[in-house]
Scaffold this motif. Structure first.
Motif, PDB file in Angstrom:
ATOM      1  N   GLN A  29     -16.107  14.495  60.375  1.00  0.00           N
ATOM      2  CA  GLN A  29     -17.153  15.461  60.756  1.00  0.00           C
ATOM      3  C   GLN A  29     -18.172  15.612  59.627  1.00  0.00           C
ATOM      4  O   GLN A  29     -19.379  15.695  59.876  1.00  0.00           O
ATOM      5  CB  GLN A  29     -16.518  16.806  61.082  1.00  0.00           C
ATOM      6  N   ILE A  33     -20.374  12.558  59.708  1.00  0.00           N
ATOM      7  CA  ILE A  33     -21.323  12.619  60.828  1.00  0.00           C
ATOM      8  C   ILE A  33     -22.488  13.543  60.465  1.00  0.00           C
ATOM      9  O   ILE A  33     -23.658  13.217  60.697  1.00  0.00           O
ATOM     10  CB  ILE A  33     -20.614  13.092  62.117  1.00  0.00           C
ATOM     11  N   ARG A  80     -26.244  11.973  60.347  1.00  0.00           N
ATOM     12  CA  ARG A  80     -27.129  12.254  61.485  1.00  0.00           C
ATOM     13  C   ARG A  80     -28.623  12.175  61.145  1.00  0.00           C
ATOM     14  O   ARG A  80     -29.383  11.531  61.867  1.00  0.00           O
ATOM     15  CB  ARG A  80     -26.756  13.605  62.116  1.00  0.00           C
TER      16      ARG A  80
END
Lengths: 97, 97
Positions: A70, A73, A77
């Motif tokens: 997470q 990510i 992003r």
């Protein structure tokens, strides 16, 4: 086994930075991950191929909840312009699994 | 490192047979081969993805001259309808290499 083959497109000029984040996250322990290869696309200056093999699709789904993933990510992003190829596969064998 | 990501299309109904030939050939010793994964394509009933990582492109080229590989190519050829995706890559790392 469960596989994914996908190409992401980095924001212009950010490919190396994005690949570093992906590579670092792939060295974390991801249960059920048999292969996870990050590669520059030769034909696209911003393209990155990620090819993944997992024991099951459930292991892949569960990996998305790992804190390290997470975190990766979230950092990745802003560097991703998009995804233009994505194929699900059923790996049957070979070398390096 | 040098990588290839490609999809071949088997002659109708011959996918499993073709994958067996590919898988058998990939268990032979291929110098410089770090990863070679054979997978059914989920979206195409005759599609097979082969994802390869080699130490150098020269090792990949040299593999095509190996007797076991030439034999596999000869047996596979009549079962192949075509190739519809082929990407060269520069793998940088990950899991399973």
């Amino acid at each position: 086994m469960y596989g994914l083959i996908g190409r992401m497109i980095a924001a212009e000029g950010r490919r190396e930075e994005l690949m570093t984040i992906l590579r670092d996250s792939a060295t974390q322990r991801m249960p059920g991950c048999l292969s996870y290869v990050i590669a520059r696309c030769v034909e696209h200056p911003d393209g990155i191929w990620v090819t993944e093999v997992w024991d099951t699709s459930e292991s892949h789904k569960a990996s998305l909840d790992l804190i390290a993933v997470q975190d990766a990510i979230a950092r990745a992003r802003p560097l991703i312009a998009g995804f233009d190829n994505r194929f699900e596969t059923e790996p049957v064998g070979g070398i390096g699994l």
